[in-house]
Design a protein around this motif. Structure first.
Motif, PDB file in Angstrom:
ATOM      1  N   VAL A   8       0.809  -1.176  -0.066  1.00 23.04           N
ATOM      2  CA  VAL A   8      -0.088   0.025  -0.047  1.00 23.04           C
ATOM      3  C   VAL A   8       1.201   1.273  -0.085  1.00 23.04           C
ATOM      4  O   VAL A   8       0.587   2.223  -0.821  1.00 23.04           O
ATOM      5  CB  VAL A   8      -0.772  -0.092   1.247  1.00 23.04           C
ATOM      6  N   ASN A   9       2.043   1.209   0.847  1.00 23.45           N
ATOM      7  CA  ASN A   9       2.673   2.370   0.813  1.00 23.45           C
ATOM      8  C   ASN A   9       3.411   2.811  -0.579  1.00 23.45           C
ATOM      9  O   ASN A   9       3.692   3.712  -0.874  1.00 23.45           O
ATOM     10  CB  ASN A   9       3.829   2.208   2.007  1.00 23.45           C
ATOM     11  N   ASP A  10       3.830   1.601  -1.096  1.00 23.02           N
ATOM     12  CA  ASP A  10       4.455   1.680  -2.464  1.00 23.02           C
ATOM     13  C   ASP A  10       3.558   2.245  -3.394  1.00 23.02           C
ATOM     14  O   ASP A  10       3.880   3.115  -4.284  1.00 23.02           O
ATOM     15  CB  ASP A  10       4.772   0.379  -2.855  1.00 23.02           C
ATOM     16  N   GLN A  24      -2.564  18.378  -3.509  1.00 24.06           N
ATOM     17  CA  GLN A  24      -2.718  18.506  -2.253  1.00 24.06           C
ATOM     18  C   GLN A  24      -3.632  17.349  -1.613  1.00 24.06           C
ATOM     19  O   GLN A  24      -3.657  16.887  -0.615  1.00 24.06           O
ATOM     20  CB  GLN A  24      -3.711  19.811  -2.001  1.00 24.06           C
ATOM     21  N   ILE A  25      -4.637  17.087  -2.440  1.00 24.26           N
ATOM     22  CA  ILE A  25      -5.680  15.977  -2.100  1.00 24.26           C
ATOM     23  C   ILE A  25      -4.647  14.667  -1.775  1.00 24.26           C
ATOM     24  O   ILE A  25      -5.268  13.909  -0.968  1.00 24.26           O
ATOM     25  CB  ILE A  25      -6.872  15.693  -2.849  1.00 24.26           C
ATOM     26  N   ALA A  26      -4.036  14.260  -3.127  1.00 28.75           N
ATOM     27  CA  ALA A  26      -3.334  13.077  -2.815  1.00 28.75           C
ATOM     28  C   ALA A  26      -2.186  13.138  -1.719  1.00 28.75           C
ATOM     29  O   ALA A  26      -2.172  12.097  -0.984  1.00 28.75           O
ATOM     30  CB  ALA A  26      -2.319  13.059  -3.972  1.00 28.75           C
ATOM     31  N   GLY A  27      -1.778  14.107  -1.293  1.00 25.52           N
ATOM     32  CA  GLY A  27      -0.906  14.269   0.085  1.00 25.52           C
ATOM     33  C   GLY A  27      -1.725  14.048   1.049  1.00 25.52           C
ATOM     34  O   GLY A  27      -1.050  13.376   2.173  1.00 25.52           O
ATOM     35  N   ASP A  28      -2.863  14.456   1.241  1.00 30.25           N
ATOM     36  CA  ASP A  28      -3.785  14.212   2.307  1.00 30.25           C
ATOM     37  C   ASP A  28      -4.154  12.836   2.607  1.00 30.25           C
ATOM     38  O   ASP A  28      -4.339  12.263   3.536  1.00 30.25           O
ATOM     39  CB  ASP A  28      -4.930  15.220   2.316  1.00 30.25           C
ATOM     40  N   VAL A  29      -4.566  12.345   1.415  1.00 31.27           N
ATOM     41  CA  VAL A  29      -4.732  10.731   1.270  1.00 31.27           C
ATOM     42  C   VAL A  29      -3.704   9.866   1.951  1.00 31.27           C
ATOM     43  O   VAL A  29      -3.879   9.217   2.482  1.00 31.27           O
ATOM     44  CB  VAL A  29      -5.336  10.524  -0.045  1.00 31.27           C
ATOM     45  N   SER A  30      -2.278  10.307   1.409  1.00 31.07           N
ATOM     46  CA  SER A  30      -1.340   9.489   1.911  1.00 31.07           C
ATOM     47  C   SER A  30      -1.255   9.542   3.273  1.00 31.07           C
ATOM     48  O   SER A  30      -0.758   8.692   4.301  1.00 31.07           O
ATOM     49  CB  SER A  30      -0.120  10.110   1.186  1.00 31.07           C
ATOM     50  N   ILE A  31      -1.169  10.817   4.015  1.00 33.11           N
ATOM     51  CA  ILE A  31      -1.323  10.977   5.376  1.00 33.11           C
ATOM     52  C   ILE A  31      -2.691  10.031   5.963  1.00 33.11           C
ATOM     53  O   ILE A  31      -2.106   9.427   7.033  1.00 33.11           O
ATOM     54  CB  ILE A  31      -1.524  12.478   5.762  1.00 33.11           C
TER      55      ILE A  31
END
Length: 393
Positions: free
Chosen positions: A207-209, A337-344
């Motif tokens: 998932v992290n990859d 920005q949304i992708a960054g928030d989803v990663s968090i």
């Protein structure tokens, strides 16, 4: 002088220009007519001619501005009168709040909310904000249970007044005794999908990859790679996410059951130095209906938006009316920005969810984490629909 994409985009919308004084409307329209599709060197020559105010300007420029002035009529923005009438009560309320006179401040803000309510749909969201603040202030100064009950009622009224119920309110501190704002149906679908994924055969390293690959794809502009990043993003948001097959289909479709859908048309290769082409608007107009046909449905769920992702965030005023009311422009930066928030969100869930056994507790935790980072579907849709293309829709 109109300089920069933000103010250019603002003046591209007829309702914004029409709210100006006629003289300013004429000058903005003159600017549009003499810069749209014009060679930059010619624009500079026109500016120099204006600054010199010589015969060329007096004979060619001023008469055209005067002609635009004759046709210009100031139109007050919807809700302007209601917002103006509430100003005095709002100022009084904030003075009282500054002094810690919470009950009196709440009463003034409730009066302001009543006055704002006269603006109808155009001021509905702002009325909700005023009601929420008035409830919080009343709670701060409450001396008995009757006043605390009234404070909770004001917060409930705020939720009912919001444009998209609970989108912003669910992020705000709730008063003791106030029931949790219920999730919209699309949010329920997303939370359920993510809980099921967390309970399944999940490999955190994989998932992290995938999260890293998604962010890398959305950080560059090559269309095929970017489209794959969009589809991965939709999946991490709890949607059934895919790239529909066939000519003219959207680049990524995000489906939250029958609650709401979203089509995303990626123009990641476009740069900010121009206007959004009419072809892109017409293409986005049809994509939700095509998706419905692919799923053997008569039409998409009500409220489903079509998003064009592009850094060309300005639309020619002549082309904007061609857009359907549910077609919006969003920047590649917003997607990043949304992708960054989803990663968090997923980094948190991969660490914390494993220790939560009870199903309902896990649902509440997923909801809480997604809410905190603005990743519930209602929040994501709100983030992507700030720039409607069609004027007055």
């Amino acid at each position: 002088m109109v300089l920069g994409s933000d103010i250019t985009r603002y003046f591209s919308r007829p309702e914004n220009r029409e709210a100006l004084e006629p003289e300013l409307q004429a000058e903005v329209e003159f600017g549009w007519q003499n810069s749209r599709g014009t060679d930059p060197d010619e624009v500079i020559e026109n500016i120099e001619m204006f600054l010199e105010h010589d015969a060329a300007w007096r004979e060619d420029g001023e008469p055209l501005v005067a002609e635009f002035r004759q046709d210009a009529v100031k139109v007050e923005a919807p809700g302007a009168e209601a917002l103006g009438s509430s100003a005095a009560s709002e100022v009084k309320a904030w003075h009282l709040a500054f002094r810690g006179e919470w009950i009196a401040a709440s009463e003034q803000l409730q009066e302001a909310a009543r006055q704002v309510g006269a603006g109808g749909q155009s001021t509905r969201g702002y009325r909700g904000l005023l009601l929420y603040l008035s409830g919080v202030w009343l709670h701060l100064g409450a001396e008995d249970e009757t006043q605390r009950a009234r404070a909770r009622e004001l917060v409930r009224q705020a939720a009912a007044a919001s444009e998209v119920r609970g989108t912003w309110l669910k992020e705000m501190p709730q008063l003791p005794g106030t029931e949790e704002v219920s999730l919209a149906s699309m949010d329920v679908v997303a939370v359920s999908a993510i809980v099921a994924r967390l309970r399944g055969q999940l490999r955190p390293n994989r998932v992290n990859d995938d999260l890293t690959k998604m962010r890398e794809a959305l950080a560059q502009d090559e269309s095929t790679v970017y489209e794959g990043g969009l589809t991965a993003l939709g999946s991490f948001l709890g949607a059934e996410s895919s790239k529909p097959k066939g000519q003219g289909r959207c680049d990524s479709a995000w489906v939250w059951g029958t609650a709401i859908w979203m089509t995303v048309e990626a123009k990641s290769e476009q740069h900010a130095d121009g206007l959004l082409p009419l072809h892109d608007i017409r293409q986005a107009n049809t994509q939700l209906d095509q998706l419905a046909a692919d799923r053997s449905m008569d039409h998409p769920p009500a409220g489903s938006p079509a998003i064009i992702v592009s850094d060309r965030l300005t639309v020619d005023p002549q082309h904007a009316p061609a857009a359907n009311a549910n077609v919006y422009l969003a920047s590649t930066e917003t997607i990043e920005q949304i992708a960054g928030d989803v990663s968090i969100v997923w980094s948190d869930l991969l660490t914390s969810a494993a220790g939560i056994q009870a199903e309902q507790t896990l649902r509440q935790h997923v909801r809480s984490v997604m809410t905190e980072h603005g990743c519930l579907p209602t929040q994501v849709i709100d983030r992507l629909t700030q720039n409607r293309i069609r004027p007055g829709a």
